[in-house]
Motif scaffolding. Structure first.
Motif, PDB file in Angstrom:
ATOM      1  N   THR A  37       0.809  -1.227   0.000  1.00 25.09           N
ATOM      2  CA  THR A  37       0.000   0.000   0.000  1.00 25.09           C
ATOM      3  C   THR A  37       0.842   1.278   0.000  1.00 25.09           C
ATOM      4  OG1 THR A  37      -0.104   0.021   2.430  1.00 25.09           O
ATOM      5  CG2 THR A  37      -1.876  -1.135   1.248  1.00 25.09           C
ATOM      6  N   ASP A  38       2.075   1.196   0.472  1.00 28.95           N
ATOM      7  CA  ASP A  38       2.872   2.409   0.686  1.00 28.95           C
ATOM      8  C   ASP A  38       3.910   2.597  -0.421  1.00 28.95           C
ATOM      9  OD1 ASP A  38       1.403   2.406   2.967  1.00 28.95           O
ATOM     10  OD2 ASP A  38       3.106   2.521   4.351  1.00 28.95           O
ATOM     11  N   PHE A  39       4.165   3.878  -0.729  1.00 23.64           N
ATOM     12  CA  PHE A  39       5.185   4.207  -1.722  1.00 23.64           C
ATOM     13  C   PHE A  39       5.871   5.505  -1.284  1.00 23.64           C
ATOM     14  CE2 PHE A  39       7.165   5.483  -5.625  1.00 23.64           C
ATOM     15  CZ  PHE A  39       7.364   4.323  -6.371  1.00 23.64           C
ATOM     16  N   THR A  40       7.211   5.475  -1.147  1.00 25.55           N
ATOM     17  CA  THR A  40       7.984   6.631  -0.687  1.00 25.55           C
ATOM     18  C   THR A  40       8.717   7.250  -1.868  1.00 25.55           C
ATOM     19  OG1 THR A  40       8.300   5.586   1.478  1.00 25.55           O
ATOM     20  CG2 THR A  40       9.775   7.404   0.911  1.00 25.55           C
ATOM     21  N   VAL A  41       8.644   8.568  -1.950  1.00 25.51           N
ATOM     22  CA  VAL A  41       9.188   9.245  -3.128  1.00 25.51           C
ATOM     23  C   VAL A  41       9.701  10.621  -2.747  1.00 25.51           C
ATOM     24  CG1 VAL A  41       7.026  10.354  -3.812  1.00 25.51           C
ATOM     25  CG2 VAL A  41       8.694   9.728  -5.581  1.00 25.51           C
ATOM     26  N   PHE A  42      10.596  11.152  -3.581  1.00 22.99           N
ATOM     27  CA  PHE A  42      11.095  12.508  -3.391  1.00 22.99           C
ATOM     28  C   PHE A  42      11.309  13.135  -4.763  1.00 22.99           C
ATOM     29  CE2 PHE A  42      13.607  16.034  -1.915  1.00 22.99           C
ATOM     30  CZ  PHE A  42      13.224  16.209  -0.598  1.00 22.99           C
ATOM     31  N   TRP A  43      10.819  14.370  -4.919  1.00 18.00           N
ATOM     32  CA  TRP A  43      10.967  15.091  -6.184  1.00 18.00           C
ATOM     33  C   TRP A  43      11.767  16.369  -5.963  1.00 18.00           C
ATOM     34  CZ3 TRP A  43       4.993  15.163  -7.324  1.00 18.00           C
ATOM     35  CH2 TRP A  43       4.565  13.856  -7.621  1.00 18.00           C
ATOM     36  N   LEU A  44      12.563  16.730  -6.958  1.00 13.05           N
ATOM     37  CA  LEU A  44      13.238  18.023  -6.974  1.00 13.05           C
ATOM     38  C   LEU A  44      12.321  19.049  -7.629  1.00 13.05           C
ATOM     39  CD1 LEU A  44      16.804  16.878  -8.118  1.00 13.05           C
ATOM     40  CD2 LEU A  44      15.960  17.214  -5.793  1.00 13.05           C
ATOM     41  N   THR A  45      12.285  20.248  -7.070  1.00 13.72           N
ATOM     42  CA  THR A  45      11.369  21.285  -7.566  1.00 13.72           C
ATOM     43  C   THR A  45      12.163  22.500  -8.028  1.00 13.72           C
ATOM     44  OG1 THR A  45      11.089  22.052  -5.275  1.00 13.72           O
ATOM     45  CG2 THR A  45       9.448  20.522  -6.132  1.00 13.72           C
ATOM     46  N   PRO A  46      12.492  22.589  -9.306  1.00 12.02           N
ATOM     47  CA  PRO A  46      13.167  23.780  -9.838  1.00 12.02           C
ATOM     48  C   PRO A  46      12.322  25.026  -9.635  1.00 12.02           C
ATOM     49  CG  PRO A  46      13.220  21.961 -11.421  1.00 12.02           C
ATOM     50  CD  PRO A  46      12.272  21.568 -10.334  1.00 12.02           C
ATOM     51  N   GLU A  47      12.937  26.183  -9.817  1.00  8.29           N
ATOM     52  CA  GLU A  47      12.242  27.441  -9.536  1.00  8.29           C
ATOM     53  C   GLU A  47      11.037  27.685 -10.439  1.00  8.29           C
ATOM     54  OE1 GLU A  47      14.598  31.004  -8.716  1.00  8.29           O
ATOM     55  OE2 GLU A  47      16.374  29.719  -8.607  1.00  8.29           O
ATOM     56  N   ASP A  48      11.006  27.035 -11.606  1.00  3.58           N
ATOM     57  CA  ASP A  48       9.882  27.265 -12.517  1.00  3.58           C
ATOM     58  C   ASP A  48       8.696  26.338 -12.249  1.00  3.58           C
ATOM     59  OD1 ASP A  48      11.118  24.948 -13.334  1.00  3.58           O
ATOM     60  OD2 ASP A  48      11.100  25.437 -15.474  1.00  3.58           O
ATOM     61  N   VAL A  49       8.763  25.560 -11.171  1.00  5.33           N
ATOM     62  CA  VAL A  49       7.660  24.648 -10.840  1.00  5.33           C
ATOM     63  C   VAL A  49       6.440  25.437 -10.382  1.00  5.33           C
ATOM     64  CG1 VAL A  49       6.869  22.986  -9.124  1.00  5.33           C
ATOM     65  CG2 VAL A  49       9.025  22.602 -10.307  1.00  5.33           C
ATOM     66  N   THR A  50       5.298  25.085 -10.888  1.00  7.94           N
ATOM     67  CA  THR A  50       4.025  25.552 -10.321  1.00  7.94           C
ATOM     68  C   THR A  50       3.247  24.344  -9.825  1.00  7.94           C
ATOM     69  OG1 THR A  50       3.067  25.556 -12.548  1.00  7.94           O
ATOM     70  CG2 THR A  50       3.912  27.650 -11.699  1.00  7.94           C
ATOM     71  N   THR A  51       3.007  23.373 -10.717  1.00 10.48           N
ATOM     72  CA  THR A  51       2.386  22.107 -10.304  1.00 10.48           C
ATOM     73  C   THR A  51       3.081  20.952 -11.001  1.00 10.48           C
ATOM     74  OG1 THR A  51       0.761  22.170 -12.098  1.00 10.48           O
ATOM     75  CG2 THR A  51       0.128  23.206  -9.999  1.00 10.48           C
ATOM     76  N   CYS A  52       3.014  19.778 -10.368  1.00 11.47           N
ATOM     77  CA  CYS A  52       3.539  18.534 -10.939  1.00 11.47           C
ATOM     78  C   CYS A  52       2.447  17.475 -10.771  1.00 11.47           C
ATOM     79  CB  CYS A  52       4.826  18.111 -10.243  1.00 11.47           C
ATOM     80  SG  CYS A  52       6.163  19.311 -10.432  1.00 11.47           S
ATOM     81  N   PRO A  53       1.391  17.529 -11.584  1.00 17.20           N
ATOM     82  CA  PRO A  53       0.177  16.745 -11.335  1.00 17.20           C
ATOM     83  C   PRO A  53       0.341  15.249 -11.555  1.00 17.20           C
ATOM     84  CG  PRO A  53       0.031  17.896 -13.421  1.00 17.20           C
ATOM     85  CD  PRO A  53       1.280  18.388 -12.774  1.00 17.20           C
ATOM     86  N   LYS A  54      -0.482  14.493 -10.841  1.00 15.71           N
ATOM     87  CA  LYS A  54      -0.593  13.038 -11.007  1.00 15.71           C
ATOM     88  C   LYS A  54      -2.072  12.668 -11.107  1.00 15.71           C
ATOM     89  CE  LYS A  54       3.647  11.324 -10.850  1.00 15.71           C
ATOM     90  NZ  LYS A  54       4.174  10.461 -11.930  1.00 15.71           N
ATOM     91  N   SER A  55      -2.367  11.666 -11.942  1.00 19.22           N
ATOM     92  CA  SER A  55      -3.746  11.185 -12.118  1.00 19.22           C
ATOM     93  C   SER A  55      -3.737   9.657 -12.160  1.00 19.22           C
ATOM     94  CB  SER A  55      -4.347  11.716 -13.426  1.00 19.22           C
ATOM     95  OG  SER A  55      -4.392  13.123 -13.422  1.00 19.22           O
ATOM     96  N   PRO A  56      -4.631   9.006 -11.406  1.00 18.02           N
ATOM     97  CA  PRO A  56      -4.662   7.543 -11.425  1.00 18.02           C
ATOM     98  C   PRO A  56      -5.369   7.002 -12.664  1.00 18.02           C
ATOM     99  CG  PRO A  56      -6.368   8.367  -9.979  1.00 18.02           C
ATOM    100  CD  PRO A  56      -5.604   9.561 -10.451  1.00 18.02           C
ATOM    101  N   ARG A  57      -5.005   5.785 -13.050  1.00 19.46           N
ATOM    102  CA  ARG A  57      -5.670   5.106 -14.166  1.00 19.46           C
ATOM    103  C   ARG A  57      -6.745   4.134 -13.685  1.00 19.46           C
ATOM    104  NH1 ARG A  57      -1.324   3.789 -18.986  1.00 19.46           N
ATOM    105  NH2 ARG A  57      -0.789   5.979 -19.439  1.00 19.46           N
ATOM    106  N   TYR A  58      -6.856   4.010 -12.372  1.00 26.74           N
ATOM    107  CA  TYR A  58      -7.866   3.148 -11.759  1.00 26.74           C
ATOM    108  C   TYR A  58      -8.509   3.924 -10.623  1.00 26.74           C
ATOM    109  CZ  TYR A  58      -5.498  -0.675 -14.213  1.00 26.74           C
ATOM    110  OH  TYR A  58      -4.942  -1.489 -15.174  1.00 26.74           O
ATOM    111  N   VAL A  59      -9.712   3.569 -10.257  1.00 21.44           N
ATOM    112  CA  VAL A  59     -10.375   4.195  -9.114  1.00 21.44           C
ATOM    113  C   VAL A  59      -9.652   3.776  -7.834  1.00 21.44           C
ATOM    114  CG1 VAL A  59     -12.497   4.377  -7.776  1.00 21.44           C
ATOM    115  CG2 VAL A  59     -12.606   4.258 -10.284  1.00 21.44           C
ATOM    116  N   ILE A  60      -9.254   4.764  -7.047  1.00 23.60           N
ATOM    117  CA  ILE A  60      -8.587   4.492  -5.772  1.00 23.60           C
ATOM    118  C   ILE A  60      -9.621   4.695  -4.665  1.00 23.60           C
ATOM    119  CG2 ILE A  60      -6.743   5.197  -4.198  1.00 23.60           C
ATOM    120  CD1 ILE A  60      -5.174   6.182  -6.612  1.00 23.60           C
ATOM    121  N   PRO A  61      -9.969   3.648  -3.918  1.00 25.47           N
ATOM    122  CA  PRO A  61     -11.002   3.780  -2.885  1.00 25.47           C
ATOM    123  C   PRO A  61     -10.677   4.848  -1.834  1.00 25.47           C
ATOM    124  CG  PRO A  61     -10.523   1.474  -3.329  1.00 25.47           C
ATOM    125  CD  PRO A  61      -9.469   2.261  -4.038  1.00 25.47           C
TER     126      PRO A  61
END
Length: 407
Positions: free
Chosen positions: A176-200
């Protein structure tokens, strides 16, 4: 603090100069600011805050990318199921923000600091296993189930965010768990994610950040501690869309110690005091009761504020004495500094007396960018004292001039 002490040996016949010299959503930040004396406007900020969160779990990766993380115990929760294609925006405050910090011991003395969020990490948790949500057979790699759920795993950060996690890592064995880290350059506003399956149901268990700090006009900083805080809002600065935050804000409380280096370069290591017209005029026309004078050039190679102080081998009243062994006379000492150096009232420093205890020279600061023109130390035996000096002997003495950035 950086203190530079110059030892001066004065004489007339007279000899010379020798130079020697938490609350869940609050992070307490401890750091040092070290302005660069050779580069006005440049400074290094050393972050001494203990690392927590992502970089304690993946120290090798953080070391390679020169990252440091701190965890804020802020969680985000969906209020229901997340439908296919629903956009979670992941908006981050990656641009520089400016705020004010105050000197802890000098009332009214402030400085400007800038902060930005340069990296963001989290651990998401699904309400049921990724394998169950996507309906793939049991026994495959957990990372693959999460990748299938999102079309691309969270390791693959959405541009302009950049990944800071190695491919194939981050998925927990619990499914169930997933650990992640992203770098955010100065031009970042959003970094969107969308699922391909319904997440309860889904939550972000924590918020890890890699933040950067820099000083505005570090050449104006005074040695000592500065304190201040900056607060980011959840929902506006950090925009997680339909995921609701457990805290409305996150605050950085800063305690920054400024450690200045004051650098001074003397042009010579001896000062000889003599009549203004020279010794030959004195010898040829007979002794005259005129001053004995000597100047020494020096260069301030710093842009940091400092104070000057005087100490003596033979202290007199406010100043130093020189002696022939049986008789001694006072030497008046003064200093002239080029523009833009001024005193604490903003006045230029020209032939300013340098006295024991340093009165009047306790806060010398630049009113602009220093230009490294020469400064002068002035030495003079007053005319009345010259009349009393004993003929046929040499007078000398040692004085100590301190340049100290701990104001």
């Amino acid at each position: 603090m950086n203190k530079l002490i110059n030892r001066l040996v004065l004489g007339s016949a007279l000899c010379g100069f020798y130079a020697g010299l938490s609350n869940a959503a609050v992070l307490e930040v401890q750091g040092e600011i070290r302005p660069d004396p050779s580069n006005p406007g440049g400074a290094q900020i050393i972050n001494n805050t203990p690392v927590t969160g992502y970089c304690t779990e993946f120290p090798g990766m953080c070391g390679m990318l020169n990252l440091r993380s701190n965890t804020f115990n802020i969680s985000f929760h969906s209020s229901g199921s997340i439908p296919v294609g629903h956009v979670i925006p992941f908006g981050f405050p990656a641009t520089w923000r400016t705020f004010t910090v105050s000197h802890s011991s000098i009332p009214g003395e402030t400085a400007e600091i800038q902060i930005r969020i340069a990296g963001v990490g989290t651990r998401y948790r699904l309400s049921q296993k990724a394998q169950e949500i996507v309906g793939l057979p049991i026994g495959m790699d957990e990372f693959y189930y999460h990748t299938t759920l999102w079309g691309a795993s969270w390791v693959e950060a959405t541009p302009p965010c950049r990944p800071a996690t190695e491919w194939g890592r981050g998925a927990d064995a619990n499914g169930t768990d997933f650990t992640v880290f992203w770098l955010t350059p100065e031009d970042v506003t959003t970094c969107p994610k969308s699922p391909r399956y319904v997440i309860p149901g889904m939550s972000l268990q924590r918020l890890d950040v890699h933040y950067e700090l820099r000083a505005v006009r570090p050449e104006k900083l005074i040695g000592g501690n500065y304190q201040g805080s900056y607060t980011y809002s959840m929902g506006s600065d950090f925009d997680m869309g339909s995921l609701n935050a457990s805290d409305p804000s996150m605050t950085f409380n800063l305690n920054l110690t400024v450690k200045q280096d004051v650098k001074v370069e003397m042009s010579a290591d001896r000062v000889y005091l003599a009549p203004k017209s020279g010794w030959m005029e004195w010898i040829t026309h007979g002794r005259k009761p005129e001053k004995l004078l000597g100047d020494l050039r020096f260069f301030i190679l710093s842009s940091s504020p400092f104070k000057m102080d005087l100490n003596c081998e033979r202290p007199g009243i406010d100043t130093c004495l020189i002696s022939n062994g049986s008789h001694q006379v006072p030497v008046d000492i003064g200093v002239s500094l080029p523009s833009p150096w001024v005193d604490d009232t903003g006045q230029p420093i020209a032939r300013r007396p340098l006295k024991l205890g340093g009165a009047g020279l306790q806060n010398i600061k630049p009113a602009g960018l220093p230009n490294h023109l020469p400064s002068l130390l002035h030495f003079a035996v007053p005319q009345d004292s010259v009349k009393d000096m004993q003929s046929g002997s040499s007078y000398r003495g040692t004085v100590y001039i301190t340049f100290d950035s701990d104001i």
